[in-house]
Motif scaffolding. Structure first.
Motif, PDB file in Angstrom:
ATOM      1  N   SER A   5      22.403  -1.077  24.951  1.00 53.94           N
ATOM      2  CA  SER A   5      22.004  -0.208  26.060  1.00 53.94           C
ATOM      3  C   SER A   5      22.357   1.243  25.762  1.00 53.94           C
ATOM      4  O   SER A   5      23.220   1.537  24.933  1.00 53.94           O
ATOM      5  CB  SER A   5      22.659  -0.664  27.367  1.00 53.94           C
ATOM      6  OG  SER A   5      24.068  -0.738  27.226  1.00 53.94           O
ATOM      7  N   HIS A   6      21.698   2.138  26.496  1.00 51.31           N
ATOM      8  CA  HIS A   6      21.804   3.571  26.237  1.00 51.31           C
ATOM      9  C   HIS A   6      21.811   4.313  27.572  1.00 51.31           C
ATOM     10  O   HIS A   6      20.814   4.273  28.310  1.00 51.31           O
ATOM     11  CB  HIS A   6      20.632   4.051  25.382  1.00 51.31           C
ATOM     12  CG  HIS A   6      20.299   3.124  24.250  1.00 51.31           C
ATOM     13  ND1 HIS A   6      20.929   3.163  23.028  1.00 51.31           N
ATOM     14  CD2 HIS A   6      19.418   2.074  24.192  1.00 51.31           C
ATOM     15  CE1 HIS A   6      20.438   2.201  22.263  1.00 51.31           C
ATOM     16  NE2 HIS A   6      19.528   1.535  22.938  1.00 51.31           N
ATOM     17  N   ASP A   7      22.914   4.969  27.887  1.00 51.91           N
ATOM     18  CA  ASP A   7      22.978   5.781  29.108  1.00 51.91           C
ATOM     19  C   ASP A   7      22.305   7.120  28.837  1.00 51.91           C
ATOM     20  O   ASP A   7      22.724   7.860  27.934  1.00 51.91           O
ATOM     21  CB  ASP A   7      24.430   6.010  29.526  1.00 51.91           C
ATOM     22  CG  ASP A   7      25.138   4.723  29.935  1.00 51.91           C
ATOM     23  OD1 ASP A   7      24.452   3.698  30.089  1.00 51.91           O
ATOM     24  OD2 ASP A   7      26.374   4.761  30.103  1.00 51.91           O
ATOM     25  N   VAL A   8      21.288   7.433  29.628  1.00 54.78           N
ATOM     26  CA  VAL A   8      20.523   8.668  29.396  1.00 54.78           C
ATOM     27  C   VAL A   8      21.147   9.776  30.231  1.00 54.78           C
ATOM     28  O   VAL A   8      20.651  10.161  31.294  1.00 54.78           O
ATOM     29  CB  VAL A   8      19.035   8.464  29.737  1.00 54.78           C
ATOM     30  CG1 VAL A   8      18.229   9.702  29.350  1.00 54.78           C
ATOM     31  CG2 VAL A   8      18.485   7.235  29.001  1.00 54.78           C
ATOM     32  N   ASP A   9      22.273  10.290  29.750  1.00 55.68           N
ATOM     33  CA  ASP A   9      22.940  11.399  30.431  1.00 55.68           C
ATOM     34  C   ASP A   9      22.240  12.722  30.131  1.00 55.68           C
ATOM     35  O   ASP A   9      22.057  13.554  31.013  1.00 55.68           O
ATOM     36  CB  ASP A   9      24.406  11.499  29.975  1.00 55.68           C
ATOM     37  CG  ASP A   9      25.199  10.250  30.260  1.00 55.68           C
ATOM     38  OD1 ASP A   9      24.855   9.529  31.212  1.00 55.68           O
ATOM     39  OD2 ASP A   9      26.169   9.985  29.520  1.00 55.68           O
ATOM     40  N   THR A  10      21.878  12.894  28.865  1.00 61.16           N
ATOM     41  CA  THR A  10      21.284  14.156  28.417  1.00 61.16           C
ATOM     42  C   THR A  10      20.120  13.835  27.494  1.00 61.16           C
ATOM     43  O   THR A  10      20.292  13.710  26.270  1.00 61.16           O
ATOM     44  CB  THR A  10      22.336  15.007  27.666  1.00 61.16           C
ATOM     45  OG1 THR A  10      23.546  15.045  28.415  1.00 61.16           O
ATOM     46  CG2 THR A  10      21.833  16.433  27.460  1.00 61.16           C
ATOM     47  N   PRO A  11      18.914  13.688  28.017  1.00 55.81           N
ATOM     48  CA  PRO A  11      17.776  13.300  27.178  1.00 55.81           C
ATOM     49  C   PRO A  11      17.314  14.388  26.223  1.00 55.81           C
ATOM     50  O   PRO A  11      16.618  14.093  25.243  1.00 55.81           O
ATOM     51  CB  PRO A  11      16.684  12.970  28.200  1.00 55.81           C
ATOM     52  CG  PRO A  11      17.061  13.733  29.417  1.00 55.81           C
ATOM     53  CD  PRO A  11      18.546  13.791  29.433  1.00 55.81           C
TER      54      PRO A  11
ATOM     55  N   SER B 148       8.788  21.704  26.395  1.00 52.28           N
ATOM     56  CA  SER B 148       9.356  20.453  26.927  1.00 52.28           C
ATOM     57  C   SER B 148       9.006  20.231  28.389  1.00 52.28           C
ATOM     58  O   SER B 148       9.694  19.479  29.076  1.00 52.28           O
ATOM     59  CB  SER B 148      10.881  20.468  26.750  1.00 52.28           C
ATOM     60  OG  SER B 148      11.251  20.531  25.404  1.00 52.28           O
ATOM     61  N   LYS B 149       7.968  20.867  28.859  1.00 54.46           N
ATOM     62  CA  LYS B 149       7.645  20.788  30.291  1.00 54.46           C
ATOM     63  C   LYS B 149       6.932  19.495  30.666  1.00 54.46           C
ATOM     64  O   LYS B 149       7.077  19.007  31.787  1.00 54.46           O
ATOM     65  CB  LYS B 149       6.781  21.993  30.705  1.00 54.46           C
ATOM     66  CG  LYS B 149       7.372  23.346  30.342  1.00 54.46           C
ATOM     67  CD  LYS B 149       8.784  23.533  30.872  1.00 54.46           C
ATOM     68  CE  LYS B 149       9.338  24.895  30.480  1.00 54.46           C
ATOM     69  NZ  LYS B 149      10.759  25.056  30.883  1.00 54.46           N
ATOM     70  N   GLU B 150       6.181  18.926  29.744  1.00 56.48           N
ATOM     71  CA  GLU B 150       5.440  17.699  30.034  1.00 56.48           C
ATOM     72  C   GLU B 150       5.933  16.500  29.229  1.00 56.48           C
ATOM     73  O   GLU B 150       5.691  15.358  29.595  1.00 56.48           O
ATOM     74  CB  GLU B 150       3.941  17.908  29.744  1.00 56.48           C
ATOM     75  CG  GLU B 150       3.294  19.004  30.583  1.00 56.48           C
ATOM     76  CD  GLU B 150       3.285  18.651  32.069  1.00 56.48           C
ATOM     77  OE1 GLU B 150       3.121  17.453  32.399  1.00 56.48           O
ATOM     78  OE2 GLU B 150       3.432  19.581  32.888  1.00 56.48           O
TER      79      GLU B 150
ATOM     80  N   HIS C 103      10.700  14.294  36.903  1.00 57.72           N
ATOM     81  CA  HIS C 103      10.159  15.324  36.010  1.00 57.72           C
ATOM     82  C   HIS C 103       9.105  14.697  35.090  1.00 57.72           C
ATOM     83  O   HIS C 103       9.276  13.572  34.616  1.00 57.72           O
ATOM     84  CB  HIS C 103      11.290  15.916  35.180  1.00 57.72           C
ATOM     85  CG  HIS C 103      10.898  17.121  34.386  1.00 57.72           C
ATOM     86  ND1 HIS C 103      10.173  17.042  33.209  1.00 57.72           N
ATOM     87  CD2 HIS C 103      11.134  18.448  34.596  1.00 57.72           C
ATOM     88  CE1 HIS C 103       9.973  18.259  32.728  1.00 57.72           C
ATOM     89  NE2 HIS C 103      10.554  19.133  33.547  1.00 57.72           N
ATOM     90  N   PRO C 104       8.012  15.407  34.834  1.00 55.22           N
ATOM     91  CA  PRO C 104       6.945  14.835  33.984  1.00 55.22           C
ATOM     92  C   PRO C 104       7.428  14.341  32.627  1.00 55.22           C
ATOM     93  O   PRO C 104       6.963  13.300  32.144  1.00 55.22           O
ATOM     94  CB  PRO C 104       5.961  16.004  33.836  1.00 55.22           C
ATOM     95  CG  PRO C 104       6.162  16.824  35.061  1.00 55.22           C
ATOM     96  CD  PRO C 104       7.618  16.726  35.392  1.00 55.22           C
ATOM     97  N   ALA C 105       8.365  15.043  32.009  1.00 61.48           N
ATOM     98  CA  ALA C 105       8.836  14.620  30.688  1.00 61.48           C
ATOM     99  C   ALA C 105       9.632  13.321  30.771  1.00 61.48           C
ATOM    100  O   ALA C 105       9.560  12.480  29.857  1.00 61.48           O
ATOM    101  CB  ALA C 105       9.696  15.723  30.057  1.00 61.48           C
ATOM    102  N   ILE C 106      10.387  13.127  31.854  1.00 60.16           N
ATOM    103  CA  ILE C 106      11.133  11.885  32.043  1.00 60.16           C
ATOM    104  C   ILE C 106      10.177  10.744  32.373  1.00 60.16           C
ATOM    105  O   ILE C 106      10.326   9.616  31.872  1.00 60.16           O
ATOM    106  CB  ILE C 106      12.204  12.047  33.136  1.00 60.16           C
ATOM    107  CG1 ILE C 106      13.222  13.106  32.720  1.00 60.16           C
ATOM    108  CG2 ILE C 106      12.900  10.715  33.420  1.00 60.16           C
ATOM    109  CD1 ILE C 106      13.998  12.775  31.462  1.00 60.16           C
ATOM    110  N   ARG C 107       9.182  11.031  33.194  1.00 60.73           N
ATOM    111  CA  ARG C 107       8.169  10.013  33.504  1.00 60.73           C
ATOM    112  C   ARG C 107       7.468   9.550  32.228  1.00 60.73           C
ATOM    113  O   ARG C 107       7.235   8.357  32.030  1.00 60.73           O
ATOM    114  CB  ARG C 107       7.143  10.577  34.479  1.00 60.73           C
ATOM    115  CG  ARG C 107       7.654  10.766  35.913  1.00 60.73           C
ATOM    116  CD  ARG C 107       6.583  11.465  36.733  1.00 60.73           C
ATOM    117  NE  ARG C 107       6.959  11.666  38.118  1.00 60.73           N
ATOM    118  CZ  ARG C 107       6.643  10.849  39.124  1.00 60.73           C
ATOM    119  NH1 ARG C 107       5.940   9.759  38.885  1.00 60.73           N
ATOM    120  NH2 ARG C 107       7.015  11.129  40.353  1.00 60.73           N
TER     121      ARG C 107
END
Length: 457
Positions: A186-192, A230-232, A278-282
């Motif tokens: 597993s991977h905690d996504v603290d700072t993508p 990195s906006k999208e 956020h679009p990039a996270i989606r």
């Protein structure tokens, strides 16, 4: 004090929960009961044979770490421990000989194996503790397991392996549950992203750090372009965007990776800079799902004492995934900073309808906080009741082993040996090696080599 001083409903609920544990670990045909104070009886319907286990409820209902601890040489009595070492026996100053006695009606075990199982799995030891670290966490150094040198051993699994041997001798024809070793990643996504999601001021500070502390001038020069693009979608050259590489490695090894996302902000200085919508996270979540990996929840910093906040952040995750067409058969995750309070944190996960939590390890030391590497049903030791939530114990977090603030073993041979030692202990009991590795600690080639070596071991 004998266990007759404790309320019968609490004892009955505990015995019922232990029956569930035994059904999963040994056999669903076995039945555990408490025919009288002072002992438990493990029986098989239709058989006159039974296994009598001495019960020490008074010892194993204590919320403290001051219990005595002895060791048992199983081989001296003709039994075999999975790790081929003397077995710690928390709660006992001295042990009788023989510890396991054959009788005309079956066997008698003069140590409360199931009391230990309850005490470790329920985390009864941690209830109401005030000796906490600066993040409000019960620390490893305060635990009985650390004080007595068995934190890096799956002591519950070792004792249940002994119980399984007694069961085989008592009922030779009874088929027992079969377990096989596996790795859970597993991977905690603290700072993508290192640069994405930053304000302009934070971006400048990060660039200054790249030059002055990390001595990476080229990355600093690329940072504004990466930030703008990195906006999208996460930029391919962002140093923290290691997600495709992680999934590539997992897929080569036949492992499903789980990625846990922060979906709220309860402490600005400790929580994520990104918004899960956020679009990039989606886009990242769609990509993870499309490749067959798992998405989960990483509740924000101050939620561990706020069940309602865990519920609301879970809803945020579910709604975002629904909008992206992401469906899963079950959902789980892990608390941010491994913050945990027994039993309060359980209820946030329970009320959110989550299938499992994978928080329970110590931040400063790896090992078996719950005494097991097997997933198991949660139990509230205060209310004395079982929950629907399942606990998936975390055996090692990479920074616990590697980081200077913790064990400081770096990313070389010393760290690899520690990870392998823990993994082999899980393998010895046919359990699950649950490993947390952040996407941010795979920047350097040496870190990637260590990561792959651990998974291949």
């Amino acid at each position: 004090m004998t266990d007759s001083h404790f309320p019968q409903p609490a004892r009955a609920a505990t015995v019922a929960w232990l029956n569930t544990i035994l059904a999963e670990r040994l056999s669903g045909q076995l039945r555990l009961s408490q025919p009288a104070p002072g002992h438990l009886l493990l029986s098989l319907p239709g058989s006159d044979v039974g296994i009598r286990i001495e019960s020490d409820y008074a010892t194993f209902s204590q919320a403290c770490s001051d219990l005595p601890c002895s060791h048992w040489d199983a081989t001296a009595e003709g039994w075999q421990t999975p790790l081929r070492l003397p077995l710690p026996a928390p709660g006992m100053d001295t042990l009788p000989f023989p510890l396991i006695e054959q009788r005309a009606t079956g066997y008698a075990i003069h140590y409360d194996i199931l009391g230990l199982t309850y005490w470790m799995l329920s985390r009864q030891e941690e209830v109401g503790r005030t000796d906490l670290d600066r993040h409000g966490r019960f620390p490893a150094i305060s635990s009985h397991a650390y004080k007595h040198g068995y934190l890096e051993r799956p002591v519950v699994d070792e004792w249940l392996a002994i119980l399984a041997q007694v069961v085989r001798r008592a009922w030779p024809g009874l088929p027992l549950a079969r377990h096989s070793f596996s790795t859970c990643l597993s991977h905690d996504v603290d700072t993508p992203a290192r640069y994405g999601f930053s304000s302009s001021g934070r971006l400048l500070r990060t660039m200054a750090g790249d030059v002055l502390r990390r001595h990476k001038l080229l990355e600093a020069l690329q940072a504004p372009v990466i930030w703008l693009l990195s906006k999208e979608k996460l930029h391919a050259r962002d140093p923290f965007n290691t997600f495709n590489w992680i999934m590539d490695v997992s897929e080569r090894l036949g492992i499903i990776s789980a990625f846990y996302f922060i979906c709220g902000r309860t402490q600005a200085s400790r929580d994520a800079l990104y918004d899960v919508r956020h679009p990039a996270i989606r886009e990242l979540m769609r990509r993870i799902h499309a490749r067959g990996h798992e998405i989960g929840l990483h509740p924000s910093y101050n939620t561990y004492q706020r069940p309602g906040s865990i519920v609301s952040e879970a809803r945020e995750l579910f709604e975002t995934c629904r909008e992206e067409g992401i469906e899963q058969s079950g959902w789980g995750g892990r608390m941010h900073y491994l913050r945990w309070q027994t039993p309060g944190t359980l209820y946030g996960w329970e009320q959110a309808g989550m299938a499992y939590d994978s928080t329970l390890s110590y931040a400063e030391r790896p090992g078996f906080r719950c005494g097991t590497c097997f997933e198991y049903p949660a139990f509230d030791p205060v209310a004395g009741k079982a929950l629907h939530l399942r606990i998936r114990p975390l055996i090692a977090m990479e920074c616990t082993v590697m980081a200077p603030r913790y064990m400081d073993l770096g990313s070389g041979e010393a760290a690899l040996n520690k990870f392998i030692q823990l993994k082999e202990s899980c393998r010895a009991v046919n359990g699950k090696f649950t490993l947390l590795w952040h996407n941010t600690l795979l920047e350097r080639q040496q870190e990637r080599l260590l990561y792959q070596s651990v998974l291949l071991a």
